[in-house]
Design a protein around this motif. Structure first.
Motif, PDB file in Angstrom:
ATOM      1  N   SER A   1       0.433  -0.944   0.049  1.00 59.17           N
ATOM      2  CA  SER A   1       0.145  -0.326   0.017  1.00 59.17           C
ATOM      3  C   SER A   1       1.038   1.130   0.496  1.00 59.17           C
ATOM      4  CB  SER A   1      -1.092  -0.439   1.082  1.00 59.17           C
ATOM      5  OG  SER A   1      -1.652   1.433   1.611  1.00 59.17           O
ATOM      6  N   MET A   2       2.278   1.012   0.562  1.00 58.71           N
ATOM      7  CA  MET A   2       2.361   2.066   0.617  1.00 58.71           C
ATOM      8  C   MET A   2       3.757   2.316  -0.012  1.00 58.71           C
ATOM      9  SD  MET A   2       4.620   1.620   4.600  1.00 58.71           S
ATOM     10  CE  MET A   2       3.468   2.328   6.118  1.00 58.71           C
ATOM     11  N   VAL A   3       3.329   1.401  -1.118  1.00 56.44           N
ATOM     12  CA  VAL A   3       4.638   1.735  -2.335  1.00 56.44           C
ATOM     13  C   VAL A   3       3.763   2.181  -3.512  1.00 56.44           C
ATOM     14  CG1 VAL A   3       5.437   0.453  -4.327  1.00 56.44           C
ATOM     15  CG2 VAL A   3       6.302  -0.200  -2.401  1.00 56.44           C
ATOM     16  N   ASN A   4       2.377   1.370  -3.651  1.00 54.65           N
ATOM     17  CA  ASN A   4       0.979   2.175  -4.362  1.00 54.65           C
ATOM     18  C   ASN A   4       1.086   3.707  -4.418  1.00 54.65           C
ATOM     19  OD1 ASN A   4       0.776   0.139  -5.742  1.00 54.65           O
ATOM     20  ND2 ASN A   4      -1.168  -0.644  -4.585  1.00 54.65           N
ATOM     21  N   GLU A   5       1.190   4.023  -2.619  1.00 60.70           N
ATOM     22  CA  GLU A   5       0.486   5.303  -2.230  1.00 60.70           C
ATOM     23  C   GLU A   5       2.409   6.773  -2.882  1.00 60.70           C
ATOM     24  OE1 GLU A   5      -0.504   6.654   1.668  1.00 60.70           O
ATOM     25  OE2 GLU A   5      -1.734   4.716   1.112  1.00 60.70           O
ATOM     26  N   GLU A   6       3.252   5.989  -3.676  1.00 54.94           N
ATOM     27  CA  GLU A   6       4.371   6.165  -3.660  1.00 54.94           C
ATOM     28  C   GLU A   6       5.846   6.978  -2.288  1.00 54.94           C
ATOM     29  OE1 GLU A   6       3.747   9.341  -7.026  1.00 54.94           O
ATOM     30  OE2 GLU A   6       3.263   7.263  -8.198  1.00 54.94           O
ATOM     31  N   LEU A   7       4.898   6.195  -1.261  1.00 61.96           N
ATOM     32  CA  LEU A   7       5.925   6.843   0.218  1.00 61.96           C
ATOM     33  C   LEU A   7       7.184   5.892  -0.488  1.00 61.96           C
ATOM     34  CD1 LEU A   7       3.043   6.187   2.427  1.00 61.96           C
ATOM     35  CD2 LEU A   7       4.173   8.143   2.334  1.00 61.96           C
ATOM     36  N   LEU A   8       7.109   4.729  -0.634  1.00 60.44           N
ATOM     37  CA  LEU A   8       8.262   3.937  -1.138  1.00 60.44           C
ATOM     38  C   LEU A   8       8.135   3.059  -1.883  1.00 60.44           C
ATOM     39  CD1 LEU A   8       7.455   1.539   2.012  1.00 60.44           C
ATOM     40  CD2 LEU A   8       8.923   3.625   2.357  1.00 60.44           C
TER      41      LEU A   8
ATOM     42  N   ILE B   1      10.686  -0.786  -4.055  1.00 60.83           N
ATOM     43  CA  ILE B   1      10.745  -1.249  -3.412  1.00 60.83           C
ATOM     44  C   ILE B   1      11.928  -2.412  -4.661  1.00 60.83           C
ATOM     45  CG2 ILE B   1      10.960  -4.070  -2.532  1.00 60.83           C
ATOM     46  CD1 ILE B   1       8.131  -3.237  -1.062  1.00 60.83           C
ATOM     47  N   SER B   2      12.922  -2.962  -4.416  1.00 67.50           N
ATOM     48  CA  SER B   2      13.515  -3.082  -5.391  1.00 67.50           C
ATOM     49  C   SER B   2      14.617  -3.936  -4.680  1.00 67.50           C
ATOM     50  CB  SER B   2      14.966  -2.544  -6.233  1.00 67.50           C
ATOM     51  OG  SER B   2      15.815  -2.850  -7.264  1.00 67.50           O
ATOM     52  N   HIS B   3      15.063  -5.649  -5.461  1.00 65.81           N
ATOM     53  CA  HIS B   3      15.855  -6.385  -5.023  1.00 65.81           C
ATOM     54  C   HIS B   3      15.625  -6.902  -3.383  1.00 65.81           C
ATOM     55  CE1 HIS B   3      16.831  -7.118  -9.222  1.00 65.81           C
ATOM     56  NE2 HIS B   3      17.149  -6.108  -9.072  1.00 65.81           N
ATOM     57  N   ASN B   4      14.622  -6.759  -2.848  1.00 68.47           N
ATOM     58  CA  ASN B   4      14.095  -7.143  -1.266  1.00 68.47           C
ATOM     59  C   ASN B   4      14.993  -5.843  -0.073  1.00 68.47           C
ATOM     60  OD1 ASN B   4      13.368  -9.173  -1.282  1.00 68.47           O
ATOM     61  ND2 ASN B   4      15.125 -10.526  -0.635  1.00 68.47           N
ATOM     62  N   ARG B   5      15.068  -4.352  -1.050  1.00 72.16           N
ATOM     63  CA  ARG B   5      15.652  -3.368  -0.588  1.00 72.16           C
ATOM     64  C   ARG B   5      14.818  -2.488  -0.872  1.00 72.16           C
ATOM     65  NH1 ARG B   5      21.389  -4.077   1.111  1.00 72.16           N
ATOM     66  NH2 ARG B   5      21.669  -2.142   0.491  1.00 72.16           N
ATOM     67  N   ILE B   6      14.697  -1.206   1.280  1.00 72.14           N
ATOM     68  CA  ILE B   6      13.656  -0.847   0.755  1.00 72.14           C
ATOM     69  C   ILE B   6      14.212   1.446   0.629  1.00 72.14           C
ATOM     70  CG2 ILE B   6      11.175   0.878   2.346  1.00 72.14           C
ATOM     71  CD1 ILE B   6      11.111  -2.335   2.672  1.00 72.14           C
ATOM     72  N   THR B   7      13.041   1.696   0.182  1.00 75.84           N
ATOM     73  CA  THR B   7      13.463   2.831  -0.717  1.00 75.84           C
ATOM     74  C   THR B   7      12.739   4.659   0.133  1.00 75.84           C
ATOM     75  OG1 THR B   7      15.702   2.758  -2.351  1.00 75.84           O
ATOM     76  CG2 THR B   7      14.676   5.253  -1.904  1.00 75.84           C
ATOM     77  N   ILE B   8      12.749   5.042   1.156  1.00 80.74           N
ATOM     78  CA  ILE B   8      11.836   6.153   1.171  1.00 80.74           C
ATOM     79  C   ILE B   8      11.772   7.127   0.608  1.00 80.74           C
ATOM     80  CG2 ILE B   8      10.773   7.119   2.931  1.00 80.74           C
ATOM     81  CD1 ILE B   8      12.125   5.574   5.589  1.00 80.74           C
ATOM     82  N   LYS B   9      10.725   7.122  -0.493  1.00 82.40           N
ATOM     83  CA  LYS B   9      10.298   7.988  -1.310  1.00 82.40           C
ATOM     84  C   LYS B   9       9.622   9.466  -0.462  1.00 82.40           C
ATOM     85  CE  LYS B   9       9.144   7.123  -5.229  1.00 82.40           C
ATOM     86  NZ  LYS B   9       8.092   6.090  -6.660  1.00 82.40           N
ATOM     87  N   ASN B  10       9.484   9.321   0.293  1.00 87.05           N
ATOM     88  CA  ASN B  10       7.781  10.386   1.044  1.00 87.05           C
ATOM     89  C   ASN B  10       8.474  10.316   2.428  1.00 87.05           C
ATOM     90  OD1 ASN B  10       6.229  12.518   2.045  1.00 87.05           O
ATOM     91  ND2 ASN B  10       5.445  12.006  -0.058  1.00 87.05           N
TER      92      ASN B  10
END
Length: 83
Positions: free
Chosen positions: A52-59, A61-70
């Motif tokens: 859900s956080m990815v869909n809201e563009e808060l995060l 995810i790539s290769h089990n790595r999470i980037t906080i975008k917001n």
């Protein structure tokens, strides 16, 4: 019971503790079950919440790595009441 705010807080805490790699991802490689254990949530809750956080563009995810975008958006989840 863990909610959006609980998972948001855990992600921000992990970023603060471990920093970011060269690509901006949290410098900590983990499985969904690790995040579930950290937040006392089920795997399913963590997976659904993070998606859900990815869909809201808060995060992202790539290769089990999470980037906080917001960061402000993620921090706001810690303070908002959950339905």
């Amino acid at each position: 019971m863990c909610d959006l705010g609980c998972i948001a807080q855990a992600l921000l805490r992990l970023e603060k503790q471990f920093g970011n790699d060269a690509d901006g991802a949290i410098n900590f490689r983990f499985a969904w079950t690790d995040l579930a254990d950290l937040t006392a949530a089920t795997y399913e809750t963590v997976f659904r919440t993070v998606k859900s956080m990815v869909n809201e563009e808060l995060l992202s995810i790539s290769h089990n790595r999470i980037t906080i975008k917001n960061h402000p958006g993620l921090a706001a989840l810690m303070q908002s009441p959950q339905a």
